[in-house]
Design a protein around this motif. Sequence first.
Motif, PDB file in Angstrom:
ATOM      1  N   THR A  49       0.804  -1.323  -0.179  1.00 28.62           N
ATOM      2  CA  THR A  49       0.114  -0.063  -0.270  1.00 28.62           C
ATOM      3  C   THR A  49       1.118   1.182   0.348  1.00 28.62           C
ATOM      4  OG1 THR A  49      -0.057  -0.402   2.654  1.00 28.62           O
ATOM      5  CG2 THR A  49      -1.853  -0.924   1.220  1.00 28.62           C
ATOM      6  N   ASN A  51       0.556   4.023   2.268  1.00 28.84           N
ATOM      7  CA  ASN A  51       1.347   4.430   3.466  1.00 28.84           C
ATOM      8  C   ASN A  51       2.227   2.815   3.763  1.00 28.84           C
ATOM      9  OD1 ASN A  51      -0.478   5.781   4.652  1.00 28.84           O
ATOM     10  ND2 ASN A  51      -1.103   4.255   5.962  1.00 28.84           N
ATOM     11  N   HIS A  52       2.578   1.985   3.039  1.00 27.61           N
ATOM     12  CA  HIS A  52       3.589   0.767   3.503  1.00 27.61           C
ATOM     13  C   HIS A  52       4.779   1.315   2.833  1.00 27.61           C
ATOM     14  CE1 HIS A  52       5.916  -3.073   2.425  1.00 27.61           C
ATOM     15  NE2 HIS A  52       5.965  -3.282   3.935  1.00 27.61           N
ATOM     16  N   ASP A 149       4.187  -1.344  12.765  1.00 29.11           N
ATOM     17  CA  ASP A 149       2.505  -1.399  11.858  1.00 29.11           C
ATOM     18  C   ASP A 149       2.398   0.045  11.059  1.00 29.11           C
ATOM     19  OD1 ASP A 149       0.397   0.052  11.735  1.00 29.11           O
ATOM     20  OD2 ASP A 149      -0.586  -1.287  13.384  1.00 29.11           O
ATOM     21  N   TYR A 151       0.383   2.374  10.599  1.00 26.85           N
ATOM     22  CA  TYR A 151      -0.984   3.109  10.837  1.00 26.85           C
ATOM     23  C   TYR A 151      -0.583   3.430  12.005  1.00 26.85           C
ATOM     24  CZ  TYR A 151      -2.767   0.669   6.516  1.00 26.85           C
ATOM     25  OH  TYR A 151      -2.875   0.333   4.970  1.00 26.85           O
ATOM     26  N   GLU A 152      -0.680   2.790  13.167  1.00 25.39           N
ATOM     27  CA  GLU A 152       0.138   3.149  14.623  1.00 25.39           C
ATOM     28  C   GLU A 152       1.506   3.541  14.288  1.00 25.39           C
ATOM     29  OE1 GLU A 152      -1.666   0.600  17.065  1.00 25.39           O
ATOM     30  OE2 GLU A 152      -3.267  -0.231  15.514  1.00 25.39           O
ATOM     31  N   LYS A 153       2.239   3.286  13.528  1.00 23.92           N
ATOM     32  CA  LYS A 153       3.963   3.525  13.929  1.00 23.92           C
ATOM     33  C   LYS A 153       4.175   3.293  14.946  1.00 23.92           C
ATOM     34  CE  LYS A 153       4.143   7.683  11.452  1.00 23.92           C
ATOM     35  NZ  LYS A 153       4.516   9.456  11.689  1.00 23.92           N
TER      36      LYS A 153
END
Length: 186
Positions: A49, A51-52, A149, A151-153
């Motif tokens: 993705t 984000n990734h 992660d 999304y949450e870092k």
Amino acid sequence: MLAEMQTLTMPKPISTIPPRTMMEVFEYLPEGTLVQLIENILIMSPAPTTNHQRMLAKIYKVMAIFVDDHDLGEVWISPLDVYLDDENAFQPDIIFISKARQSIVKKKGIYGAQDLVIEILSPSTGKYDRRQKKDVYERCGVQEYWIIDPYEKSVQGFQLVNNKYKALAQTEGFIRSGLLQTEFHF
């Protein structure tokens, strides 16, 4: 005439001998295929993705600059095949290989345990990163293993102590590497 045309356009097989192992099947796949061999099972995944990839770029950038500035070795990013044993060939997100261990870097990929591995969780591969791949990294002697992660870092690290992973304190937004004796913020 049609039979002649089909003969001319048919691709030639790579080998007339069928693969006997899953590693041989893995090695027959086209370059760039997003697949890993995890405990003798081929695991395919979609492209990462945004984000990734954003997280991958940030971490790679700060880590590569640090490693280059201190002449410590090399930092690699996926996709790059890492052959750990006869049943495991991974494509870790970020890999560090120390100067002293550059002999494991070959033309086709990396053969042996890396010094440090970072996996950025994806919905399709996260369960493998947390379980099977962690177990293989531990068994094969990867000194530090980091799971992030995007999304949450959140960051969970593991350090190899007496051939077993010791969980490190969970962090957020940075990796605290004992191996490299620094922090990488993202």
